[in-house]
Design an enzyme around this catalytic site. Structure first.
Site, short mmCIF file in Angstrom:
data_model
loop_
_atom_site.label_atom_id
_atom_site.label_comp_id
_atom_site.label_asym_id
_atom_site.label_seq_id
_atom_site.Cartn_x
_atom_site.Cartn_y
_atom_site.Cartn_z
N GLU A 141 -59.92 27.92 -4.60
CA GLU A 141 -60.63 26.65 -4.75
C GLU A 141 -61.22 26.59 -6.14
O GLU A 141 -61.82 27.55 -6.61
CB GLU A 141 -61.79 26.50 -3.75
CG GLU A 141 -61.40 26.23 -2.32
CD GLU A 141 -62.63 26.03 -1.42
OE1 GLU A 141 -63.70 25.63 -1.93
OE2 GLU A 141 -62.52 26.29 -0.21
N ASN B 286 -62.91 31.61 -4.86
CA ASN B 286 -63.35 30.23 -5.06
C ASN B 286 -64.43 30.24 -6.13
O ASN B 286 -65.44 30.94 -6.01
CB ASN B 286 -63.93 29.65 -3.76
CG ASN B 286 -62.88 29.46 -2.69
OD1 ASN B 286 -61.69 29.62 -2.93
ND2 ASN B 286 -63.32 29.10 -1.49
N TYR C 58 -66.77 27.73 -8.84
CA TYR C 58 -67.21 26.41 -9.27
C TYR C 58 -68.12 26.46 -10.50
O TYR C 58 -68.06 25.60 -11.36
CB TYR C 58 -67.94 25.69 -8.12
CG TYR C 58 -67.00 25.31 -7.01
CD1 TYR C 58 -66.24 24.14 -7.08
CD2 TYR C 58 -66.81 26.14 -5.92
CE1 TYR C 58 -65.34 23.79 -6.07
CE2 TYR C 58 -65.92 25.81 -4.90
CZ TYR C 58 -65.19 24.64 -4.99
OH TYR C 58 -64.29 24.32 -4.01
N ARG D 29 -53.06 24.72 0.88
CA ARG D 29 -54.01 25.55 1.62
C ARG D 29 -54.80 24.66 2.56
O ARG D 29 -55.48 23.72 2.12
CB ARG D 29 -54.94 26.28 0.64
CG ARG D 29 -55.99 27.12 1.34
CD ARG D 29 -56.82 27.93 0.34
NE ARG D 29 -57.86 28.65 1.06
CZ ARG D 29 -59.17 28.39 0.99
NH1 ARG D 29 -59.62 27.44 0.19
NH2 ARG D 29 -60.03 29.10 1.70
N GLU E 120 -65.14 32.05 2.38
CA GLU E 120 -66.51 32.14 1.90
C GLU E 120 -67.51 32.65 2.95
O GLU E 120 -68.41 31.93 3.38
CB GLU E 120 -66.97 30.77 1.37
CG GLU E 120 -66.10 30.26 0.25
CD GLU E 120 -66.62 28.98 -0.40
OE1 GLU E 120 -66.06 28.58 -1.42
OE2 GLU E 120 -67.60 28.40 0.13
N HIS F 268 -62.72 28.37 8.48
CA HIS F 268 -63.40 27.66 7.39
C HIS F 268 -64.66 27.02 7.97
O HIS F 268 -64.82 25.80 7.94
CB HIS F 268 -62.47 26.62 6.75
CG HIS F 268 -62.91 26.19 5.38
ND1 HIS F 268 -62.09 26.24 4.27
CD2 HIS F 268 -64.09 25.69 4.93
CE1 HIS F 268 -62.73 25.79 3.21
NE2 HIS F 268 -63.96 25.44 3.59
#
Length: 449
Positions: A356, A300, A302, A81, A170, A125
């Site tokens: 991600e 994504n 985290y 990606r 995002e 991005h």
């Protein structure tokens, strides 16, 4: 009864990858007609970047493309990606397109194909051309149409060789960190502008999907079209009603503000009420355009969000909980919880890819040719297990991609935070696969059988 080995819990068509973005690795900021991005401009603001660095060289990926493609192939992944730098393809974001800029991405995609690796391209991005920001950026509705033109141009050149296209990465970050908090490019602090930016990002996504499908209807390759959202599971700090209400509102501001329009065609009522006069201007037909069917959703993840009535996120470090070098709590169960929640809330949820996932850790030193990042290996293993758990609960998972392939420019943190499974010595640009890269390679070898 012992549980099956982790690698055996994923089907043979599962997509395994690594991820990067253009501004964070490419460098070559002024080569072959590339224009200025909002991040090029933002890096010049005193105090904007923690180490006063910029992306002019970054990981010099532009000049080390073949070496990096070999590096990706050596990991045994079946997907990569990356993102296309809009200013490299169209310097100002309007007007003439730059053939030399697209030449680079054509070499990249052809190099991936030659190595048997899927190409997953992100169109935005965060590195919006400064030429468009000068006209109002994402707050200006015309930028929506410039993005659609750009998306069509990229597809016309390399769309026949791409496996997946992400419109935006995002959008919450662009809207909130870039245009509300002002700590990311373009550095604007306005709730009203941020709300309008979020709407225009979603609208440009929907209109781009319509255009890409219309233009590419004849294509033999089954390129998947979607968007990538950064999401977290929001949980209350205590069982007090005020904390529960605060967590629900935080979930609406973050997850539902973006997912509800995509899957239900409407913004959440509680956030619209909170915004009041700052709510975005929505024109007739906008919401229907946003709610285009998608081939996939990228997530994504985290960390989770622990929310109190005071609006403060819980201090995981202060409570003695494990944290990454970003001071983000390491909580793999939050990924399972989030994915299951998405399945529960959206009946029309398409295949989901974790696009991600990774951790920053203090591993800047290479010792005897190795970087022993056991904490990152554990992070990846435990989060992959969280994906397997979500699959077992019926979530339509289709892929997982590690953030990141290599250490890189970590936005406002500059080069101080390292997320890579490959170490980069920024002085020499030497690449050294870390122990986590060795683990990922071994895991994928076992998965292949």
């Amino acid at each position: 009864m012992s549980q099956a080995p982790l690698h055996s819990q994923f089907p043979p068509d599962f997509v395994w990858g690594v991820a990067t973005s253009s501004f964070q690795i490419e460098g070559a900021a002024h080569v072959d007609g590339k224009g200025e991005s909002i991040w090029d401009r933002f890096c010049k603001q005193p105090g904007a970047i923690a180490d006063a660095s910029n992306g002019d060289v970054a990981c010099d990926h532009f000049n080390r493309l073949e070496e990096d493609l070999d590096l990706i192939a050596s990991l045994g992944v079946n997907a990569y990606r990356f993102s296309v730098a809009w200013p490299r393809v169209q310097a100002l974001g309007h007007g003439e397109f730059n053939r030399k800029g697209l030449d680079f991405y054509e070499r990249l995609v052809d190099g991936l194909k030659a190595r048997g690796i899927q190409a997953w391209a992100t169109l935005n991005h965060w590195d919006l051309p400064q030429g468009l920001q000068d006209r109002g950026g994402w707050n200006d509705r015309d930028t929506v149409h410039r993005f659609v033109d750009y998306a069509r141009h990229v597809q016309a050149r390399i769309g026949d060789r791409i496996d997946g296209v992400t419109t935006h990465n995002e959008p919450w970050v662009v809207a909130t960190l870039g245009n509300d908090k002002g700590i990311f490019a373009p550095g604007i602090k306005s709730k009203k502008i941020a709300a309008q930016v979020s709407h225009h990002l979603l609208l440009s996504h929907g209109l781009a999907l319509q255009a890409l499908r219309a233009d590419g209807a004849h294509r033999a390759n089954k390129c998947q079209l979607g968007i990538v959202l950064n999401l977290s599971s929001c949980v209350p700090a205590t069982a007090m009603p005020a904390d529960i209400a605060a967590a629900n509102l935080a979930d609406s501001r973050g997850r539902r503000w973006y997912a509800d329009p995509l899957f239900k065609g409407a913004y959440p009522d509680d956030v619209m009420a909170e915004l009041g006069a700052d709510a975005p201007v929505v024109e007739a037909g906008d919401m229907a355009a946003i709610a285009q069917p998608m081939d996939y959703l990228g997530v994504n993840y985290y960390t989770r969000s622990v929310v109190s009535a005071g609006g403060e996120e819980w201090d995981a470090k202060g409570r003695g909980l494990p944290v990454s070098d970003m001071d983000w709590e390491i909580y793999p169960q939050g990924l399972t919880d989030l994915l299951v929640l998405l399945k529960h809330d959206y009946a029309n949820l398409p295949p989901v890819y974790v696009t991600e996932n990774g951790g920053a850790f203090k591993d800047d030193r290479v010792v005897d040719g190795r970087v022993q990042d056991d904490d990152r290996t554990a992070y990846l293993r435990d989060h992959i297990a969280a994906v397997a758990s979500a699959m077992q609960q019926g979530v339509p998972m289709a892929g997982y991609m590690v953030w990141s392939l290599m250490d890189n420019f970590e936005w406002a943190s500059g080069y101080l935070k390292r997320f890579g499974i490959v170490h980069v010595d920024y002085a020499t640009q030497a690449r050294t696969p870390k122990a986590s890269a060795d683990w990922y390679r071994g895991f994928l070898k076992d998965w292949r059988g």
